[in-house]
Design a protein around this motif. Sequence first.
Motif, mmCIF file in Angstrom:
data_model
loop_
_atom_site.group_PDB
_atom_site.id
_atom_site.type_symbol
_atom_site.label_atom_id
_atom_site.label_comp_id
_atom_site.label_asym_id
_atom_site.label_seq_id
_atom_site.Cartn_x
_atom_site.Cartn_y
_atom_site.Cartn_z
ATOM 1 N N VAL A 30 22.565 78.594 65.256
ATOM 2 C CA VAL A 30 21.673 79.099 64.208
ATOM 3 C C VAL A 30 20.396 78.273 64.142
ATOM 4 C CG1 VAL A 30 21.428 79.424 61.723
ATOM 5 C CG2 VAL A 30 23.538 80.109 62.858
ATOM 6 N N ILE A 31 20.527 76.945 64.175
ATOM 7 C CA ILE A 31 19.357 76.067 64.069
ATOM 8 C C ILE A 31 18.404 76.285 65.228
ATOM 9 C CG2 ILE A 31 18.606 73.658 64.188
ATOM 10 C CD1 ILE A 31 21.044 72.917 62.537
ATOM 11 N N TRP A 32 18.933 76.291 66.453
ATOM 12 C CA TRP A 32 18.050 76.441 67.605
ATOM 13 C C TRP A 32 17.497 77.857 67.717
ATOM 14 C CZ3 TRP A 32 15.704 72.625 69.636
ATOM 15 C CH2 TRP A 32 16.290 71.367 69.655
ATOM 16 N N ALA A 33 18.254 78.845 67.294
ATOM 17 C CA ALA A 33 17.725 80.216 67.293
ATOM 18 C C ALA A 33 16.543 80.330 66.334
ATOM 19 C CB ALA A 33 18.821 81.200 66.909
ATOM 20 N N LEU A 34 16.653 79.688 65.169
ATOM 21 C CA LEU A 34 15.547 79.713 64.208
ATOM 22 C C LEU A 34 14.334 78.963 64.748
ATOM 23 C CD1 LEU A 34 17.461 79.109 60.844
ATOM 24 C CD2 LEU A 34 16.398 81.232 61.624
ATOM 25 N N LEU A 35 14.568 77.800 65.375
ATOM 26 C CA LEU A 35 13.448 77.003 65.882
ATOM 27 C C LEU A 35 12.728 77.706 67.034
ATOM 28 C CD1 LEU A 35 14.965 73.387 65.860
ATOM 29 C CD2 LEU A 35 13.322 74.363 64.255
ATOM 30 N N ILE A 36 13.471 78.368 67.891
ATOM 31 C CA ILE A 36 12.862 79.020 69.047
ATOM 32 C C ILE A 36 12.097 80.275 68.644
ATOM 33 C CG2 ILE A 36 13.379 80.219 71.208
ATOM 34 C CD1 ILE A 36 15.701 78.249 71.604
ATOM 35 N N THR A 37 12.599 80.979 67.663
ATOM 36 C CA THR A 37 11.984 82.262 67.291
ATOM 37 C C THR A 37 11.015 82.155 66.117
ATOM 38 O OG1 THR A 37 13.847 82.792 65.816
ATOM 39 C CG2 THR A 37 13.994 83.523 68.121
ATOM 40 N N VAL A 38 10.851 80.970 65.540
ATOM 41 C CA VAL A 38 10.045 80.849 64.323
ATOM 42 C C VAL A 38 8.588 81.319 64.485
ATOM 43 C CG1 VAL A 38 9.412 78.419 64.707
ATOM 44 C CG2 VAL A 38 9.499 79.316 62.394
ATOM 45 N N TYR A 40 7.550 83.873 65.772
ATOM 46 C CA TYR A 40 7.511 85.325 65.746
ATOM 47 C C TYR A 40 7.867 85.910 64.370
ATOM 48 C CZ TYR A 40 7.641 84.195 70.684
ATOM 49 O OH TYR A 40 7.377 83.637 71.913
ATOM 50 N N TRP A 41 8.752 85.226 63.626
ATOM 51 C CA TRP A 41 9.122 85.771 62.322
ATOM 52 C C TRP A 41 8.436 85.068 61.158
ATOM 53 C CZ3 TRP A 41 11.220 82.062 59.262
ATOM 54 C CH2 TRP A 41 11.943 81.022 59.860
ATOM 55 N N LEU A 42 7.936 83.849 61.355
ATOM 56 C CA LEU A 42 7.292 83.155 60.239
ATOM 57 C C LEU A 42 6.019 83.854 59.748
ATOM 58 C CD1 LEU A 42 7.488 80.712 58.374
ATOM 59 C CD2 LEU A 42 6.152 79.408 60.046
ATOM 60 N N PRO A 43 5.147 84.369 60.646
ATOM 61 C CA PRO A 43 3.969 85.100 60.135
ATOM 62 C C PRO A 43 4.328 86.322 59.313
ATOM 63 C CG PRO A 43 3.649 84.465 62.433
ATOM 64 C CD PRO A 43 5.084 84.181 62.108
ATOM 65 N N LEU A 44 5.483 86.920 59.577
ATOM 66 C CA LEU A 44 5.893 88.078 58.792
ATOM 67 C C LEU A 44 6.213 87.697 57.355
ATOM 68 C CD1 LEU A 44 8.265 89.796 61.398
ATOM 69 C CD2 LEU A 44 5.837 90.271 60.955
ATOM 70 N N LEU A 45 6.506 86.404 57.127
ATOM 71 C CA LEU A 45 6.808 85.919 55.774
ATOM 72 C C LEU A 45 5.599 85.276 55.116
ATOM 73 C CD1 LEU A 45 10.325 84.330 56.466
ATOM 74 C CD2 LEU A 45 9.804 86.619 55.606
ATOM 75 N N GLY A 46 4.433 85.401 55.756
ATOM 76 C CA GLY A 46 3.222 84.821 55.194
ATOM 77 C C GLY A 46 2.938 83.409 55.649
ATOM 78 N N GLY A 47 3.717 82.894 56.610
ATOM 79 C CA GLY A 47 3.497 81.550 57.124
ATOM 80 C C GLY A 47 2.611 81.567 58.349
ATOM 81 N N TYR A 48 2.514 80.429 59.020
ATOM 82 C CA TYR A 48 1.698 80.298 60.220
ATOM 83 C C TYR A 48 2.348 79.273 61.137
ATOM 84 C CZ TYR A 48 -0.046 76.580 57.148
ATOM 85 O OH TYR A 48 -0.134 75.526 56.277
ATOM 86 N N THR A 49 2.001 79.335 62.406
ATOM 87 C CA THR A 49 2.701 78.547 63.419
ATOM 88 C C THR A 49 2.510 77.048 63.215
ATOM 89 O OG1 THR A 49 2.337 80.363 64.978
ATOM 90 C CG2 THR A 49 3.033 78.258 65.898
ATOM 91 N N THR A 177 -4.656 73.130 74.252
ATOM 92 C CA THR A 177 -5.826 72.775 73.449
ATOM 93 C C THR A 177 -6.057 73.739 72.295
ATOM 94 O OG1 THR A 177 -7.242 74.001 74.992
ATOM 95 C CG2 THR A 177 -6.953 71.642 75.379
ATOM 96 N N ASN A 178 -5.648 74.976 72.448
ATOM 97 C CA ASN A 178 -5.924 75.972 71.413
ATOM 98 C C ASN A 178 -4.842 76.063 70.353
ATOM 99 O OD1 ASN A 178 -8.334 76.749 72.630
ATOM 100 N ND2 ASN A 178 -7.281 78.166 74.014
ATOM 101 N N GLY A 179 -3.796 75.265 70.470
ATOM 102 C CA GLY A 179 -2.738 75.315 69.481
ATOM 103 C C GLY A 179 -1.945 76.605 69.584
ATOM 104 N N GLY A 180 -1.513 77.114 68.453
ATOM 105 C CA GLY A 180 -0.775 78.369 68.446
ATOM 106 C C GLY A 180 0.627 78.225 69.005
ATOM 107 N N THR A 181 1.147 79.325 69.525
ATOM 108 C CA THR A 181 2.529 79.372 69.980
ATOM 109 C C THR A 181 2.790 78.437 71.146
ATOM 110 O OG1 THR A 181 2.653 81.688 69.272
ATOM 111 C CG2 THR A 181 4.339 80.915 70.795
ATOM 112 N N ARG A 182 1.839 78.336 72.066
ATOM 113 C CA ARG A 182 2.040 77.490 73.247
ATOM 114 C C ARG A 182 2.192 76.025 72.848
ATOM 115 N NH1 ARG A 182 -2.066 78.594 77.997
ATOM 116 N NH2 ARG A 182 -1.092 80.631 77.655
#
Length: 334
Positions: A30-38, A40-49, A177-182
């Motif tokens: 559960v922990i690693w699934a949340l960390l790996i996929t965060v 993709y689902w965090l912006p849907l909750l109003g968050g950011y990477t 350098t650009n941050g984000g998902t990478r």
Amino acid sequence: MSADVSTTVTTAAVTTKRAPAPPRWMMLVVIWALLITVPYWLPLLGGYTALAGRVLVFGLAAMGLNLLLGFTGVMSFGHAAYFGLGAYGAGLTLRYLAHSTPLAILDGTLLGGLAGTLFGLLIVRRRGVYFAMCTIAFGQLCYYLAYSWNDFTGGFDGLRDFHREPIGIGPLTLDITNGGTRFYFFLLAIFAVAVALLGLLVRSPFGHTLRAIRENERRARFLAIPVDRQIWLSFSISCFFTALAGTLYALLNNFADPLALHYSLSGYFVVMCVMGGMRAFWGPLVGAAVFVVFQDYISSMTVNWMSFVGAIFVLVVLFFPRGLLGIRRQRSSA
């Protein structure tokens, strides 16, 4: 008649027995699934990477502190010093020495870790409040040094004019350098390696020795365990992991400031450990996630965000004295 009573009692005991806690591997999944996929689902909750990146950074710092606090039973209120030294070490490397992200991470980790190793030699024989006060004093010394050395550290304005660099891996180049998902997955890869090393330490004979010292230091001495040396090693290793988190903090923000050395940040690390569960390996990460997310959300509405976070902390301590992940331990022991 007595047989009926005993049967009734046994039946009641069986019916009131709590359900067993889920297996450990399930929690890891559960922990690693949340960390790996965060991302993709965090912006849907109003968050950011970047918020998820902050959780990883502060979670690693708190887990480093927890090796000393939760597994050794020694309190430190000065771990922000090594976190900040790691951040400044990485920033100064990128600004003055070389435009190399791996070298910046290495230099910052060594700077904070070696500083903690040398300072630990001076205070390793102290216990309790004396040990904690010495760690605060050293942390504030580093804070005021960074605050006043304007020409080198930027003073109160912080260290600027540096940025993370692309990483060359053979013929390939990893552009972070650009941050984000990478960049988040770059942080996650380092976090995974650090957590794996921490896990090996905690489950090794060295980790069991630390638990013995935590439970009863006097008995550990009777068993001929070199208590002072083991505490010093725990303190040193803890500082290295916290300094590593500090280097990632500098890369995440392209900035290092004196507040990263302040004792208030050390207090936040302790709050994260206690809130998530000091004696649970993943407890500090959970505490960091709760702390960082609530800080980000509440501070956007009021400047008195710490009052609300403090109230949440009090509620956790009152109703979940073993922390949020301690609930699982209580169910398994019930």
